[in-house]
Enzyme design. Structure first.
Site, PDB file in Angstrom:
ATOM      1  CB  SER A  70      25.964 -33.759  47.311  1.00 21.58           C
ATOM      2  OG  SER A  70      24.551 -33.808  47.381  1.00 21.58           O
ATOM      3  CE  LYS A  75      26.687 -30.694  45.108  1.00 25.35           C
ATOM      4  NZ  LYS A  75      25.546 -29.793  44.898  1.00 25.35           N
ATOM      5  CG  ASN A 133      23.244 -29.598  42.565  1.00 21.38           C
ATOM      6  OD1 ASN A 133      23.721 -30.583  43.125  1.00 21.38           O
ATOM      7  ND2 ASN A 133      23.219 -28.408  43.127  1.00 21.38           N
TER       8      ASN A 133
HETATM    9  C1  6PG Z   1      23.454 -30.609  47.638  1.00 24.41           C
HETATM   10  C2  6PG Z   1      22.465 -29.568  47.137  1.00 24.41           C
HETATM   11  C3  6PG Z   1      23.035 -28.172  47.200  1.00 24.41           C
HETATM   12  C4  6PG Z   1      22.140 -27.176  46.444  1.00 24.41           C
HETATM   13  C5  6PG Z   1      21.258 -26.386  47.365  1.00 24.41           C
HETATM   14  C6  6PG Z   1      20.491 -25.299  46.597  1.00 24.41           C
HETATM   15  O1  6PG Z   1      23.871 -31.426  46.812  1.00 24.41           O
HETATM   16  O2  6PG Z   1      23.745 -30.572  48.837  1.00 24.41           O
HETATM   17  O3  6PG Z   1      22.211 -29.862  45.767  1.00 24.41           O
HETATM   18  O4  6PG Z   1      24.315 -28.197  46.608  1.00 24.41           O
HETATM   19  O5  6PG Z   1      22.909 -26.236  45.834  1.00 24.41           O
HETATM   20  O6  6PG Z   1      20.398 -27.297  47.944  1.00 24.41           O
HETATM   21  O7  6PG Z   1      19.923 -25.847  45.456  1.00 24.41           O
HETATM   22  P1  6PG Z   1      18.979 -24.966  44.483  1.00 24.41           P
HETATM   23  O8  6PG Z   1      19.693 -24.931  43.167  1.00 24.41           O
HETATM   24  O9  6PG Z   1      17.679 -25.704  44.462  1.00 24.41           O
HETATM   25  O10 6PG Z   1      18.830 -23.588  45.050  1.00 24.41           O
END
Ligand code: 6PG
Length: 485
Positions: free
Chosen positions: A130, A185, A189
């Protein structure tokens, strides 16, 4: 090809490329591979001076360049391509080697892949990474699962490139076996979605109720970022709200289409929570708010429905001191709702750990989220402390400090939710957080009525508070009660 590389990265799109650079800059010799070889060459041409890269032209060369026990990181799009790429390398590695999936794979896919490769003596580690492209290069939060044996060779390499928490600790640790890393993870999110939804509601309230302009709201967020809301998401919100669109000269936030998209990890969190029976309304509301924003047909049909805050009503502007007081009230509501959403996230972590026997250390998860990841925030150190002091804490809300802050926020939180309702500002995150809080506190819930209704129309039986057993009332007859167990 002489085996000199400690780590390899295959899949050199931006995330993979930056991760490879991060490994090289940390002193590792890094083997490189990409399906189209040009990307490998481009990386070495542009960044070869940053460290020791071993560019390779084929999967065979790539594996041959790695020193046993080989550690290779697969950085390709989650889903179908990952299976194909994993199989391609699984045929070339040997027992004891480690294949790492650094994409946003679903934890059940990771569990399946780990079991299949374990049969062949190969370690498979699904790891959340992340922090986006910048994090991959400068230091992400890394959430590895897989076997403890795999972590013995992989862990020291991840600890070299991970972000550093304020106390210097690397933001990575072995979270648990098989899919634990991708599960953590996924929950990260889900919390990210909830956090972003609450921030969006705070912005909408300051805009729609106080009548503040984006640049003024940016200043409010900048002030909040110096206090207990200090976090990456608050920081970037101020940046976004300060930005002016070059083409129109208007505030950037006013030219962006108001239809939120989602790649799916937040949705997975809610689906998994439903399966595990964990209430995560904050995350669910955030996922549904994104879906609702994208339902053009529904929104067009409802646009002229009566109610406050109708589209044609420009919000009246509060006087400066009143706006100041309202902003302070919104801060309390945002913070309290954030605590509720994080509490729900940790409930998910505990439920997943128990369901899959991962033994996830809840304090460690907060520890590795203190830097590098998207939800990095000062208050994660307090969550770390809460679960480190009391690993059996039944909910984050039972932590005395958080409970006290929620108590202090009561009037402001309820006032903000009421103001949102009165002004027609949609605040499903904040109002849902308050309903969750009141639902947990309630001495008696209307679920008793629900049970009675279910027994009336479906003879689904109910339990009593004053007796053991299950019962059914003969609603269609003399309404006597039978014990059914
Ligand atoms: C991270 C983010 C990343 C995420 C994208 C798209 O931890 O770096 O959470 O993994 O998948 O930013 O996120 P969406 O689900 O909002 O499209």
């Amino acid at each position: 090809m002489t085996a000199t590389a400690q780590i390899g990265v295959t899949g050199l799109a931006v995330m993979g490329r930056n991760l490879a650079r991060n490994f090289a800059r940390s002193g590792c010799t890094v083997a490189l591979h990409n399906r189209t070889e040009a990307r490998t060459r481009d990386l070495v041409d542009a960044f070869g001076h940053e460290g020791a890269f071993v560019p390779t032209r084929s999967p065979e060369e790539f594996v041959a360049a790695l020193r046993p026990p080989r550690c290779l990181v697969v950085m390709v799009k989650a889903g179908g391509p990952t299976d194909a790429v994993i199989e391609q390398f699984a045929r070339l590695v040997e027992a004891g080697d480690v294949i790492v999936d650094g994409g946003n794979a679903h934890f059940e896919d990771t569990r399946r892949r780990e079991a299949a490769l374990r049969e062949r003596g190969v370690h498979f580690v699904g790891t959340g990474i992340s922090g986006g492209e910048e994090g991959a290069l400068l230091g992400p939060s890394i959430m590895p699962g897989g076997s403890a044996e795999a972590y013995r060779s992989l862990g020291p390499l991840l600890e070299r490139i991970a972000a550093r928490a304020p106390d210097g600790a690397p933001c990575t640790t072995h979270l648990g076996t098989d899919g634990a890393g991708h599960f953590v993870k996924m929950v990260h999110n889900g919390i990210e979605y909830a956090d972003m939804q609450l921030i969006a509601e705070a912005y909408d309230l300051l805009r729609g109720v106080a009548g503040l302009e984006p640049a003024e709201i940016a200043e409010v967020f900048r002030r909040w970022n110096t206090g207990r809301l200090d976090s990456y998401l608050i920081e970037i919100t101020a940046e976004v709200l300060t930005h002016t669109d070059a083409r129109t000269g208007r505030p950037f936030v006013d030219v962006v289409a108001d239809r939120a998209e989602q790649k799916g990890t937040g949705r997975w969190t809610v689906q998994t929570a439903l399966d595990l029976g964990v209430p995560v309304p904050g995350i669910a509301q955030a996922v549904f708010a994104r879906s609702q924003s994208g339902h053009a047909r529904l929104r067009r049909a409802a646009a002229s429905l009566p109610g406050p805050g109708a589209a044609e009503q420009a919000p009246s502007r509060m006087a400066a001191d009143e706006a100041e007081r309202f902003a302070a009230q919104v801060e309390q509501s945002l913070y309290a709702s954030k605590v509720i959403s994080y509490a729900q996230g940790w409930d998910m972590l505990r439920a997943g750990s128990e369901a899959y026997d991962w033994g996830i250390d809840l304090g460690s998860v907060a520890a590795i989220w203190r830097a590098g990841c998207i939800i990095r925030a000062a208050f994660l150190d307090r969550i770390r402390g809460a679960f480190t002091e009391r690993p059996d804490l039944p909910t984050l809300l039972a932590d005395p400090q958080f409970a006290q802050e929620l108590g202090e926020a009561q009037d402001a939180w309820r006032g903000t939710v009421a103001a949102a309702a009165r002004h027609g500002v949609p605040a499903p995150g904040m109002s849902g957080a308050l309903a969750y809080y009141d639902g947990l506190r309630a001495a008696r819930l209307p679920a008793a009525l629900t049970q009675a209704q279910r027994d009336y129309f479906g003879a689904h039986t109910y339990r009593r508070d004053d007796r053991e057993g299950t019962f059914h009332t003969r609603w269609g007859g003399d309404r006597t009660e039978d014990r059914t167990d």
